[in-house]
Enzyme design. Structure first.
Site, short mmCIF file in Angstrom:
data_model
loop_
_atom_site.label_atom_id
_atom_site.label_comp_id
_atom_site.label_asym_id
_atom_site.label_seq_id
_atom_site.Cartn_x
_atom_site.Cartn_y
_atom_site.Cartn_z
N ASP A 23 16.29 -56.81 -46.24
CA ASP A 23 15.21 -57.81 -46.17
C ASP A 23 14.75 -57.98 -44.72
OD1 ASP A 23 13.51 -59.83 -46.96
OD2 ASP A 23 15.05 -61.08 -47.87
N ASP A 83 7.58 -62.00 -53.47
CA ASP A 83 8.43 -63.14 -53.83
C ASP A 83 7.81 -63.94 -54.96
OD1 ASP A 83 10.56 -62.71 -52.22
OD2 ASP A 83 9.96 -64.08 -50.64
#
Ligand code: DGJ
Length: 743
Positions: free
Chosen positions: A476, A546
């Protein structure tokens, strides 16, 4: 595939496309003649030269006929008679930037040049050929090597440039595009993928106007805002017709993609490292290589363009180990627990996931340091014994014992203030020590332009990975770089920071994969903030956004599919109300959307009702049944969620014997018009059984007439008051197979 006329005309062709350029005798520059569908080779392409002497042009000394302003060029430079943006700009020891790169020689090779820590496409000797044209500067000993690679099976040419320094002077490279292409078109549209966090890859189409238009990133990552891709198309181009020229940059850092439409209707198309805040000091023996750009020409609209990208990336860019390998159905605990979990919670989730048929458990953020929120512990990759008292090794074993693979989340490039790393190494943090350094999500960026930083993070990750049974890593990256500065680079080299940073990211990927070659890595940057081909080279799948809401995902996945194959598009079923938009959608709708991607779950499966659990089990069975088709078949976008209330897409197997269609209605309409969905990619001569409708129809019929959807609303068999209404946010999957009865 490469023809050369009289050592001065170069014709790259593979039966699908032609790319022609030549050495212009008077000026010595490389002149662009043609890029488009294949044309037969000729002994000369002189007839393609367009030339006009115009008032108000500048001409080189003692010449009144050739101005570079009206020569289409392959490597335009500053300090000539051309006033458009150059592809290369070098600052000389005198402080000027006047250069003149003339043709010098060429060579042909069927081996790809490998540049350390810079991802590029790869190929076997029989699959492609590279023409390298060497230009030599008139005012220095600098040379530029321009690689043009033509691929046997694709209407694709890649370009990459290398500038080579041979003498003792110092030069400062200020601008070095991966590609510059002057196309004789202007009455066109251009299409690109814009966005923001949680709404990435939104398809935007604008009319080309005269002057400059561009997409770019200055954020240190390819970014949520613009994907490093754009296409120029005929005004009338659609998903299935019209000429499209598309460009995709294999790069994850600051980029620019621009089109400068000049006054003579020439569009100068450029793509490469963003020159904003960039400079690179060249010293004797240095070679600076631009990222590679993929130029894709499609004659039949955007679907064809995307199919070219998908197949090309699978064959020539994505690690072959994973390119066509089945992706495991995963469960990720992020939206189920956020930071709030312990071992028993994780094992309960894993147990339920195993019962449901899930194959991979991914432990997301929060397992290390004492990270109970996003202000803590990045850079301290030690297991948090409060949450996982028996450690990661034991957890990974227990998860494996349940029959699941095990994956772990890292954010390698970041550091939190409360860590030993931050305290011990302020010099490892990006930013000027005497000036403000902004945080983003409470975190700071580690200076990946320094090898010692990369080594330290590698060692920490390696200690965790080698201690446990690891199958997957989610990498990430949750903030952009705002105050670029590295204490390790001298005064002269600060302009190198952004590029060196991203090369450092690639270096860590290389190190990890050298040690763990089987690892499946999923890249992520707060969702799709770094969804680009360069990371696909290492990480065959990307967490697309997301935003897990099924309706938003229609647009996000539709947009991502413009460039990236379904096997790369990370997509999960999450809970409702949705955590990003609070929308309620059915479990079926969420699964029907996520199915067209890597597929997984991101919700607390222990809280599902028995009915929901059996629904999930069936969804997973369904995905496994179609997984090969979904990840190796050919994808077609049929109806755009950007244009209306319905979205539809389908995948057809390579041998055209099966297909799966996803049809999504966003809002229910009263008394709706009839709907016919014309299918694509089937074999016109095959008979297909449509399982959901118990019909047999020919491929020809399904492509010409299409599937009829009017009956969804009012079922023919029931009366008006008894009808079953699909309602808002409803979906249908339709599966076709070739009729076995057919000969
Ligand atoms: C952003 C990612 O996109 C999410 O999936 C999750 O991993 C969080 N970061 C964790 O902090």
């Amino acid at each position: 595939m490469i023809y050369i006329n009289n050592n001065k005309e170069f014709h790259l062709t593979n039966g699908m496309i032609s790319y022609i350029c030549r050495v212009e005798e008077k000026t010595g520059v490389l002149e662009q003649l043609y890029f488009g569908s294949a044309i037969p080779h000729q002994p000369t392409f002189d007839y393609l030269i367009e030339r006009e002497i115009r008032p108000s042009n500048n001409f080189k000394k003692e010449d009144h006929t050739s101005s570079l302003e009206h020569i289409k060029q392959e490597m335009p430079m500053y300090g000539t008679t051309d006033f458009r943006y150059p592809a290369v700009e070098v600052q000389y020891p005198d402080g000027d930037a006047i250069s003149h790169f003339n043709y010098s020689n060429y060579r042909i090779s069927n081996k790809k040049r490998k540049i350390p820590n810079l991802p590029t496409s790869f190929y076997d000797e029989a699959e492609a050929e590279t023409l390298t044209i060497v230009l030599k500067d008139r005012y220095s000993s600098l040379t530029i090597e321009m690689d043009y690679t033509i691929f046997k099976d694709f209407p694709i040419i890649s370009r990459q440039n290398h500038i080579v320094h041979h003498d003792d002077c110092r030069y400062q490279l200020m601008r070095f595009m991966s590609m510059s292409l002057d196309l004789p078109i202007d009455d066109c549209d251009w299409l690109h993928l814009d966005g923001a966090w949680a709404r990435e890859t939104q398809v935007k189409r604008d009319k080309l106007h005269s002057g400059l238009q561009q997409i770019s990133s200055t954020r240190g990552a390819s970014s949520h805002i613009h994907n490093p891709f754009f296409a120029i198309c005929e005004k009338s181009a659609t998903e299935f017709q019209g000429d499209v020229y598309a460009f995709s940059l294999i790069y994850s850092g600051n980029f620019v993609g621009q089109i400068e439409v000049d006054t003579y209707r020439i569009s100068r198309v450029q793509m490469g490292i963003n020159p904003y805040q960039f400079s690179w000091q060249l010293e004797k023996g240095d070679v600076f290589s631009s990222p590679e750009v993929i130029m894709n020409y499609a004659q039949n609209g955007f679907n064809e363009m995307s199919r070219n990208f998908h197949a090309f990336f699978k064959k020539h860019l994505i690690r072959q180990k994973w390119a066509s390998k089945e992706r495991p159905v995963l469960i990720n605990n992020w939206e189920a627990t956020y930071f709030n979990f312990d071992e028993s919670k994780i094992l309960a989730l894993a147990q339920e996931a195993a019962n449901l048929g899930i194959e991979l458990f991914v432990l997301d953020d929060g397992w290390f340091g004492h990270r109970d929120n996003d202000a803590s512990s990045l850079g301290n990759w030690q297991v948090d014994k409060r949450k996982l008292p028996h450690g990661i090794r034991s957890l990974s074993q227990k998860i494996h014992e349940k029959g699941l693979k095990f994956g772990l989340w890292f954010e390698p490039e970041m550091v939190s203030m409360d860590t030993p790393l931050y305290q011990a190494h302020p010099d490892w943090i990006v930013g000027h020590p005497q000036k403000n350094i902004s945080h983003g999500r409470n975190q700071y960026v580690l200076d990946f332009s320094q090898n010692c930083v990369i080594d330290c993070i590698f060692e920490q990750m390696d200690a965790v990975l080698k201690a446990c049974e690891i199958d997957y890593v989610k990498w990430d990256m949750n903030r952009y770089i705002s105050e670029a500065y590295s204490v390790s680079l001298g005064k002269q080299r600060q302009g190198e920071f952004f590029h060196r940073y991203i090369l450092g990211v690639y270096a860590l990927y290389e190190k990890l994969l050298a040690k763990y070659p089987d690892l499946l890595i999923e890249s992520c940057a707060g969702g799709g903030g770094r969804f680009d081909p360069a990371l696909l080279y290492y990480a065959p799948q990307t967490w697309t956004s997301d935003d897990t809401d099924a309706i938003e995902r229609l647009k996000i996945q539709y947009g991502a599919s413009m460039v990236y194959p379904l096997s790369a598009i990370g997509s999960h079923v999450s809970e409702v109300p949705n955590h990003q938009v609070a929308r309620m959608t059915s479990l079926k709708m969420r699964s029907d959307v996520a199915l067209f991607g890597t597929f997984g779950y991101e919700l607390d499966v222990t809280k599902l009702s028995q009915r929901e659990k059996s629904q999930v089990k069936n969804q997973i069975i369904l995905f496994k049944k179609h997984r090969t088709l979904l990840h190796t078949g050919t994808f077609f976008r049929l109806q755009s969620p950007f244009n209306g209330n319905v979205c539809a897409w389908m995948v057809v197997s390579e041998n055209q014997t099966e297909a799966l269609i996803g049809y999504y209605q966003i809002l229910a309409e009263p008394n709706p018009p009839y709907q016919r969905l014309r299918l694509k990619g089937l074999n016109a001569d095959f008979d297909y059984t449509i399982w959901e409708k118990e019909q047999v129809r020919t491929g020809k019929d399904l492509m010409a007439v299409g599937l009829i959807f009017g009956e969804n609303y009012i079922d023919r068999a029931s009366d008006f008051w008894q009808r079953q209404m699909a309602g808002d946010f409803s979906s249908k999957l339709i599966y076709l197979t070739r009729n076995k009865m057919q000969g």
